[in-house]
Design a protein around this motif. Sequence first.
Motif, PDB file in Angstrom:
ATOM      1  N   VAL A  44       0.840  -1.208   0.000  1.00 59.71           N
ATOM      2  CA  VAL A  44       0.000   0.000   0.000  1.00 59.71           C
ATOM      3  C   VAL A  44       0.873   1.257   0.000  1.00 59.71           C
ATOM      4  O   VAL A  44       0.635   2.192  -0.762  1.00 59.71           O
ATOM      5  CB  VAL A  44      -0.930   0.030   1.227  1.00 59.71           C
ATOM      6  N   THR A  47       3.443   1.433  -3.297  1.00 59.82           N
ATOM      7  CA  THR A  47       2.888   1.793  -4.607  1.00 59.82           C
ATOM      8  C   THR A  47       2.597   3.294  -4.728  1.00 59.82           C
ATOM      9  O   THR A  47       2.264   3.772  -5.805  1.00 59.82           O
ATOM     10  CB  THR A  47       1.613   0.985  -4.934  1.00 59.82           C
ATOM     11  N   ARG A  48       2.744   4.034  -3.637  1.00 60.51           N
ATOM     12  CA  ARG A  48       2.690   5.501  -3.755  1.00 60.51           C
ATOM     13  C   ARG A  48       3.794   6.007  -4.666  1.00 60.51           C
ATOM     14  O   ARG A  48       3.740   7.114  -5.175  1.00 60.51           O
ATOM     15  CB  ARG A  48       2.885   6.147  -2.378  1.00 60.51           C
ATOM     16  N   PHE A  50       4.235   5.345  -7.488  1.00 60.05           N
ATOM     17  CA  PHE A  50       3.689   5.623  -8.823  1.00 60.05           C
ATOM     18  C   PHE A  50       3.326   7.100  -8.990  1.00 60.05           C
ATOM     19  O   PHE A  50       3.008   7.528 -10.096  1.00 60.05           O
ATOM     20  CB  PHE A  50       2.500   4.709  -9.131  1.00 60.05           C
ATOM     21  N   HIS A  51       3.390   7.873  -7.923  1.00 62.33           N
ATOM     22  CA  HIS A  51       3.248   9.330  -8.077  1.00 62.33           C
ATOM     23  C   HIS A  51       4.300   9.880  -9.044  1.00 62.33           C
ATOM     24  O   HIS A  51       4.119  10.946  -9.618  1.00 62.33           O
ATOM     25  CB  HIS A  51       3.376  10.031  -6.714  1.00 62.33           C
ATOM     26  N   GLN A  54       3.062  10.567 -12.466  1.00 62.65           N
ATOM     27  CA  GLN A  54       1.968  11.522 -12.621  1.00 62.65           C
ATOM     28  C   GLN A  54       2.456  12.864 -13.157  1.00 62.65           C
ATOM     29  O   GLN A  54       3.213  13.556 -12.484  1.00 62.65           O
ATOM     30  CB  GLN A  54       1.295  11.725 -11.255  1.00 62.65           C
ATOM     31  N   SER A  72      -3.148  19.081 -11.865  1.00 67.00           N
ATOM     32  CA  SER A  72      -3.786  17.971 -11.151  1.00 67.00           C
ATOM     33  C   SER A  72      -4.169  18.301  -9.699  1.00 67.00           C
ATOM     34  O   SER A  72      -5.267  17.960  -9.263  1.00 67.00           O
ATOM     35  CB  SER A  72      -2.933  16.706 -11.234  1.00 67.00           C
ATOM     36  N   THR A  76      -7.696  18.066  -6.370  1.00 64.18           N
ATOM     37  CA  THR A  76      -7.656  17.395  -5.074  1.00 64.18           C
ATOM     38  C   THR A  76      -8.658  18.083  -4.147  1.00 64.18           C
ATOM     39  O   THR A  76      -8.560  19.290  -3.921  1.00 64.18           O
ATOM     40  CB  THR A  76      -6.236  17.477  -4.445  1.00 64.18           C
ATOM     41  N   MET A 112       3.114  18.312  -8.071  1.00 61.54           N
ATOM     42  CA  MET A 112       2.957  17.221  -7.105  1.00 61.54           C
ATOM     43  C   MET A 112       3.829  17.434  -5.863  1.00 61.54           C
ATOM     44  O   MET A 112       3.506  16.961  -4.788  1.00 61.54           O
ATOM     45  CB  MET A 112       3.314  15.875  -7.744  1.00 61.54           C
ATOM     46  N   VAL A 116       0.577  19.737  -3.616  1.00 61.98           N
ATOM     47  CA  VAL A 116      -0.313  18.627  -3.960  1.00 61.98           C
ATOM     48  C   VAL A 116      -1.658  18.696  -3.227  1.00 61.98           C
ATOM     49  O   VAL A 116      -2.681  18.288  -3.750  1.00 61.98           O
ATOM     50  CB  VAL A 116       0.404  17.268  -3.752  1.00 61.98           C
ATOM     51  N   VAL A 117      -1.640  19.237  -2.020  1.00 59.69           N
ATOM     52  CA  VAL A 117      -2.904  19.446  -1.303  1.00 59.69           C
ATOM     53  C   VAL A 117      -3.136  20.962  -1.271  1.00 59.69           C
ATOM     54  O   VAL A 117      -2.543  21.661  -0.466  1.00 59.69           O
ATOM     55  CB  VAL A 117      -2.861  18.860   0.124  1.00 59.69           C
ATOM     56  N   ILE A 125       4.282  15.634  -2.201  1.00 55.22           N
ATOM     57  CA  ILE A 125       3.784  14.254  -2.174  1.00 55.22           C
ATOM     58  C   ILE A 125       4.902  13.255  -1.847  1.00 55.22           C
ATOM     59  O   ILE A 125       4.690  12.285  -1.139  1.00 55.22           O
ATOM     60  CB  ILE A 125       3.053  13.873  -3.491  1.00 55.22           C
ATOM     61  N   ILE A 128       5.523  13.249   1.799  1.00 57.14           N
ATOM     62  CA  ILE A 128       4.427  12.529   2.481  1.00 57.14           C
ATOM     63  C   ILE A 128       4.636  11.022   2.312  1.00 57.14           C
ATOM     64  O   ILE A 128       4.463  10.248   3.254  1.00 57.14           O
ATOM     65  CB  ILE A 128       3.045  12.940   1.909  1.00 57.14           C
ATOM     66  N   ARG A 132       4.976   8.347   5.255  1.00 52.20           N
ATOM     67  CA  ARG A 132       4.078   7.201   5.452  1.00 52.20           C
ATOM     68  C   ARG A 132       4.880   5.916   5.689  1.00 52.20           C
ATOM     69  O   ARG A 132       4.458   5.039   6.416  1.00 52.20           O
ATOM     70  CB  ARG A 132       3.145   7.032   4.250  1.00 52.20           C
TER      71      ARG A 132
HETATM   72  C1  HEM Z   1      -3.677  13.783  -9.813  1.00 51.55           C
HETATM   73  C2  HEM Z   1      -2.635  13.162  -9.378  1.00 51.55           C
HETATM   74  C3  HEM Z   1      -2.482  12.663  -7.954  1.00 51.55           C
HETATM   75  C4  HEM Z   1      -2.587  13.363  -6.815  1.00 51.55           C
HETATM   76  C5  HEM Z   1      -2.926  14.855  -6.681  1.00 51.55           C
HETATM   77  C6  HEM Z   1      -2.343  12.430  -5.718  1.00 51.55           C
HETATM   78  C7  HEM Z   1      -2.349  12.762  -4.393  1.00 51.55           C
HETATM   79  C8  HEM Z   1      -2.303  11.872  -3.352  1.00 51.55           C
HETATM   80  C9  HEM Z   1      -2.432  12.207  -1.966  1.00 51.55           C
HETATM   81  C10 HEM Z   1      -2.637  13.633  -1.442  1.00 51.55           C
HETATM   82  C11 HEM Z   1      -2.341  11.057  -1.253  1.00 51.55           C
HETATM   83  C12 HEM Z   1      -2.462  10.901   0.260  1.00 51.55           C
HETATM   84  C13 HEM Z   1      -1.196  11.335   0.933  1.00 51.55           C
HETATM   85  C14 HEM Z   1      -1.265  11.142   2.446  1.00 51.55           C
HETATM   86  O1  HEM Z   1      -1.043  10.034   2.909  1.00 51.55           O
HETATM   87  O2  HEM Z   1      -1.521  12.112   3.150  1.00 51.55           O
HETATM   88  C15 HEM Z   1      -2.156   9.974  -2.179  1.00 51.55           C
HETATM   89  C16 HEM Z   1      -2.059   8.654  -1.830  1.00 51.55           C
HETATM   90  C17 HEM Z   1      -1.819   7.636  -2.713  1.00 51.55           C
HETATM   91  N1  HEM Z   1      -1.635   7.755  -4.083  1.00 51.55           N
HETATM   92 FE1  HEM Z   1      -1.828   9.463  -5.164  1.00 51.55          FE
HETATM   93  N2  HEM Z   1      -2.077  11.193  -6.231  1.00 51.55           N
HETATM   94  C18 HEM Z   1      -2.156  11.274  -7.584  1.00 51.55           C
HETATM   95  C19 HEM Z   1      -1.939  10.264  -8.507  1.00 51.55           C
HETATM   96  C20 HEM Z   1      -1.655   8.962  -8.158  1.00 51.55           C
HETATM   97  C21 HEM Z   1      -1.352   7.925  -9.108  1.00 51.55           C
HETATM   98  C22 HEM Z   1      -1.313   8.108 -10.624  1.00 51.55           C
HETATM   99  C23 HEM Z   1      -1.130   6.793  -8.376  1.00 51.55           C
HETATM  100  C24 HEM Z   1      -0.788   5.402  -8.819  1.00 51.55           C
HETATM  101  C25 HEM Z   1      -0.778   4.997 -10.073  1.00 51.55           C
HETATM  102  C26 HEM Z   1      -1.300   7.108  -6.979  1.00 51.55           C
HETATM  103  C27 HEM Z   1      -1.164   6.223  -5.940  1.00 51.55           C
HETATM  104  C28 HEM Z   1      -1.394   6.520  -4.614  1.00 51.55           C
HETATM  105  C29 HEM Z   1      -1.414   5.535  -3.544  1.00 51.55           C
HETATM  106  C30 HEM Z   1      -1.189   4.025  -3.698  1.00 51.55           C
HETATM  107  C31 HEM Z   1      -1.691   6.234  -2.361  1.00 51.55           C
HETATM  108  C32 HEM Z   1      -1.854   5.640  -0.982  1.00 51.55           C
HETATM  109  C33 HEM Z   1      -3.301   5.238  -0.754  1.00 51.55           C
HETATM  110  C34 HEM Z   1      -3.557   4.709   0.646  1.00 51.55           C
HETATM  111  O3  HEM Z   1      -2.798   4.971   1.584  1.00 51.55           O
HETATM  112  O4  HEM Z   1      -4.590   4.037   0.826  1.00 51.55           O
HETATM  113  N3  HEM Z   1      -1.614   8.438  -6.885  1.00 51.55           N
HETATM  114  N4  HEM Z   1      -2.117  10.491  -3.459  1.00 51.55           N
END
Ligand code: HEM
Length: 268
Positions: A44, A47-48, A50-51, A54, A72, A76, A112, A116-117, A125, A128, A132
Amino acid sequence: MRTLSKNLPSGRKNALEKGIIYQTDGYVSDFDPHQEPGVIREYVVGTRWFHTYQPGPLDMYSKGEYQGSISSPLLTLRTGYLANNNSEAQLTEGCYIQPADKLPGYVLAPDMVERVVPLHVASDITAIDFMRGRDAGFPPYNDYRKFCGMKPAKKWEDLYDTIDKDKVEILSRIYDEVDDLELMVAIYVERFIPGAFLGPTLYCIMVHNLLLWRQSDKFFFEHGGFPAALTIPQLNEIRQTSIARVLCDSGDDVKYIQPAAFFRQGPW
Ligand code: HEM
């Protein structure tokens, strides 16, 4: 039995070789009652990474024509945008036309890593994502090297097999000991393995969890031998579906789409 194309994309080839997917018209008997069902935290959080794929702007298209982009992070927590000017349909079309960010770039899109937020003055990101990893209390990268069949590093130079020299040098200035190197940081700087778009440790973690999902689940859709199992014709209907089919069925205005929707429309 369906025939295997000789020119399989390497991701599909890897998934077949590892037993994550099967090329068969029958049931797959890989249920293992000794596996505990669940999701490992490394999957879990890992795989973050993968950001890194983006891009900052999200491109919008209508009938193959570019309509403009939106940053992007502006979406949010602000889903109201999707309700206006057909933007949801245009963003959906952008999803399968716009390429991922430059890979492996080792540099994230400024949007990003700066805002990002958007409700925060600044937010990053990657920071963060690293945080995590600490929240999850992961052991050092060296432990995962061992788990994934690599030698734990005793000195910084031992990391050259997975991380480029210039990055190892930077890491050695940040951390006191090679054994302090964190999993999430290492995932962000590892070189890609041949034929894949990610580094060896995240690959190993993902393979581990994808196998766990199917092998630990008695009722996984490809398993047979229990009263509610799918019939073989049902199973093979399901196997014909694709992400392109899902987007056609559920996207607002999807008229044309490449059959392999995770691949870019040609010519590249
Ligand atoms: C528009 C683009 C994106 C934005 C703005 C974004 C933003 C975020 C943010 C703010 C978080 C939560 C951070 C925290 O823990 O406080 C997050 C979590 C996450 N993101 Fe992204 N993200 C983007 C694209 C992607 C892409 C393309 C992927 C994977 C292909 C991805 C995978 C993940 C994963 C796996 C998590 C953790 C989820 C969890 O803890 O349940 N994100 N993202």
